[in-house]
Write a protein that holds these residues in place. Structure first.
Motif, PDB file in Angstrom:
ATOM      1  N   TRP A  99      -5.445  -4.370  -3.514  1.00 49.93           N
ATOM      2  CA  TRP A  99      -4.145  -5.033  -3.347  1.00 49.93           C
ATOM      3  C   TRP A  99      -3.066  -4.026  -2.961  1.00 49.93           C
ATOM      4  O   TRP A  99      -2.909  -3.004  -3.623  1.00 49.93           O
ATOM      5  CB  TRP A  99      -3.737  -5.720  -4.651  1.00 49.93           C
ATOM      6  N   HIS A 100      -2.325  -4.341  -1.932  1.00 47.20           N
ATOM      7  CA  HIS A 100      -1.240  -3.458  -1.491  1.00 47.20           C
ATOM      8  C   HIS A 100      -0.294  -4.217  -0.579  1.00 47.20           C
ATOM      9  O   HIS A 100      -0.596  -5.323  -0.110  1.00 47.20           O
ATOM     10  CB  HIS A 100      -1.814  -2.258  -0.725  1.00 47.20           C
ATOM     11  N   SER A 101       0.856  -3.619  -0.323  1.00 43.06           N
ATOM     12  CA  SER A 101       1.710  -4.025   0.787  1.00 43.06           C
ATOM     13  C   SER A 101       1.650  -2.865   1.769  1.00 43.06           C
ATOM     14  O   SER A 101       1.472  -1.710   1.365  1.00 43.06           O
ATOM     15  CB  SER A 101       3.151  -4.250   0.330  1.00 43.06           C
ATOM     16  N   ASP A 102       1.803  -3.139   3.050  1.00 41.80           N
ATOM     17  CA  ASP A 102       1.605  -2.074   4.034  1.00 41.80           C
ATOM     18  C   ASP A 102       2.750  -1.061   4.006  1.00 41.80           C
ATOM     19  O   ASP A 102       3.930  -1.438   4.040  1.00 41.80           O
ATOM     20  CB  ASP A 102       1.476  -2.666   5.445  1.00 41.80           C
ATOM     21  N   LEU A 103       2.376   0.227   3.927  1.00 38.22           N
ATOM     22  CA  LEU A 103       3.294   1.335   4.192  1.00 38.22           C
ATOM     23  C   LEU A 103       4.529   1.366   3.293  1.00 38.22           C
ATOM     24  O   LEU A 103       5.599   1.813   3.707  1.00 38.22           O
ATOM     25  CB  LEU A 103       3.726   1.298   5.674  1.00 38.22           C
ATOM     26  N   GLN A 256       1.828  -8.989  -1.368  1.00 31.07           N
ATOM     27  CA  GLN A 256       0.750  -7.990  -1.373  1.00 31.07           C
ATOM     28  C   GLN A 256      -0.431  -8.668  -0.674  1.00 31.07           C
ATOM     29  O   GLN A 256      -0.475  -9.897  -0.573  1.00 31.07           O
ATOM     30  CB  GLN A 256       0.325  -7.614  -2.794  1.00 31.07           C
ATOM     31  N   HIS A 257      -1.398  -7.880  -0.225  1.00 26.45           N
ATOM     32  CA  HIS A 257      -2.576  -8.504   0.391  1.00 26.45           C
ATOM     33  C   HIS A 257      -3.825  -7.663   0.142  1.00 26.45           C
ATOM     34  O   HIS A 257      -3.741  -6.506  -0.291  1.00 26.45           O
ATOM     35  CB  HIS A 257      -2.369  -8.736   1.894  1.00 26.45           C
ATOM     36  N   LEU A 258      -4.951  -8.276   0.439  1.00 26.42           N
ATOM     37  CA  LEU A 258      -6.256  -7.645   0.197  1.00 26.42           C
ATOM     38  C   LEU A 258      -7.275  -8.267   1.141  1.00 26.42           C
ATOM     39  O   LEU A 258      -7.228  -9.466   1.401  1.00 26.42           O
ATOM     40  CB  LEU A 258      -6.634  -7.910  -1.263  1.00 26.42           C
TER      41      LEU A 258
HETATM   42 FE   FE2 Z   1      -2.854  -3.751   4.657  1.00 26.06          FE
END
Ligand code: FE2
Length: 285
Positions: A99-103, A256-258
């Motif tokens: 799980w993260h958000s980009d940059l 967030q995405h994965l």
């Molecule tokens: Fe990403």
């Protein structure tokens, strides 16, 4: 201008029909798409026929494109990353699989990401997002007030630092350059205000939100872990099943995405560009 929209999940996600993204869009269509993006977090379009130049031209209508550090771009397209996984890659690690958000380790993290499927598995490889506006709204007033006063340090060190996850990994289709530059930390408000709809966003993620400002990682981890687990509650999630030619445009400020790692044996090829964003800020209501 009314878009032909189908809402996909309770938490957000809207499939937009009737648009050919390979052609320039009318100003009123762009305005409606910007509004829909802020409200629904993710816009999905199926059956598009795009090449790197036309995908970039689509994204540029929403702002200048950003470049991605640490990862070698697609040849001839410095703003584009090709995310490739080959059928024989059986690694536990999947690019974008946590799980993260980009940059978010950047001072001005990207506004949004435009991901286009050139080749998708017959089944599997879905993308999941969380709606971080809903995640914030569901916290208790006491927790909300406390988080509004906190600053979080973001860093790419766990992914792209010399000891980072990707430092030794030879994700076959990706070309990653781990570097000491990833050790830099950038402060962001723990709660940010959405610049378009004014909603409050819980702005943390597992990968890049390392610690609270003026606290150690050890001190910060219990609360960050709670907030990340809280963010992933099913009722805050959006899920999309890819098909060749599908395009997802997500609001990177509020999600967030994965990438789900469940498609061993299949090839998956996605082209990604990102749209430059602004410096996160928080305005008390
Ligand atoms: Fe990403």
């Amino acid at each position: 201008m009314k878009l032909d929209l189908e809402l996909l999940c309770g938490a957000g996600g809207a499939e937009v029909r009737g648009l050919d993204l390979s052609k320039p869009l009318a100003p009123e269509t762009l305005t409606a798409l910007r509004r829909a993006l802020a409200d629904h977090c993710v816009l999905l379009f199926r059956d598009q026929k795009l090449e790197p130049d036309s995908q970039k031209a689509f994204a540029r209508q929403f702002g200048p494109l950003a470049e991605t550090p640490f990862i070698k771009p697609l040849e001839g397209h410095p703003e584009m990353m090709r995310v490739v996984r080959e059928p024989d890659e059986k690694k536990k690690l999947n690019f974008g699989g946590r799980w993260h958000s980009d940059l978010t380790f950047q001072v001005e993290p990207v506004l949004g990401t435009v991901l286009y499927s050139r080749e998708s598995p017959a089944v599997g490889g879905d993308t999941l997002w969380t709606n971080q506006m809903l995640a914030f709204d569901a916290l208790s007033p006491g927790m909300q007030r406390m988080l509004e006063s906190l600053t979080v340090m973001h860093s790419a060190k766990r992914s792209y630092g010399p000891q980072g996850t990707y430092a030794d990994d030879d994700l076959k289709g990706m070309r990653i350059n781990a570097s000491e530059l990833a050790l830099k930390e950038t402060p962001h408000p723990c709660v940010r205000t959405h610049p378009e709809n004014g909603r409050k966003i819980l702005f943390i993620n597992w990968v890049y939100a390392i610690r609270f400002q003026d606290m150690t990682e050890e001190e910060s981890t219990p609360l960050l872990e709670f907030l990340n687990r809280h963010s992933q509650r099913p009722e805050f999630q959006i899920r999309f099943r890819w098909t060749k030619g599908a395009l997802a445009f997500w609001d990177n400020r509020s999600t967030q995405h994965l990438a789900v790692n469940d498609y061993a044996g299949y090839r998956r090829v996605m082209d990604r560009v990102t749209i430059a964003g602004d410096k996160p800020f928080f305005t008390p209501a």
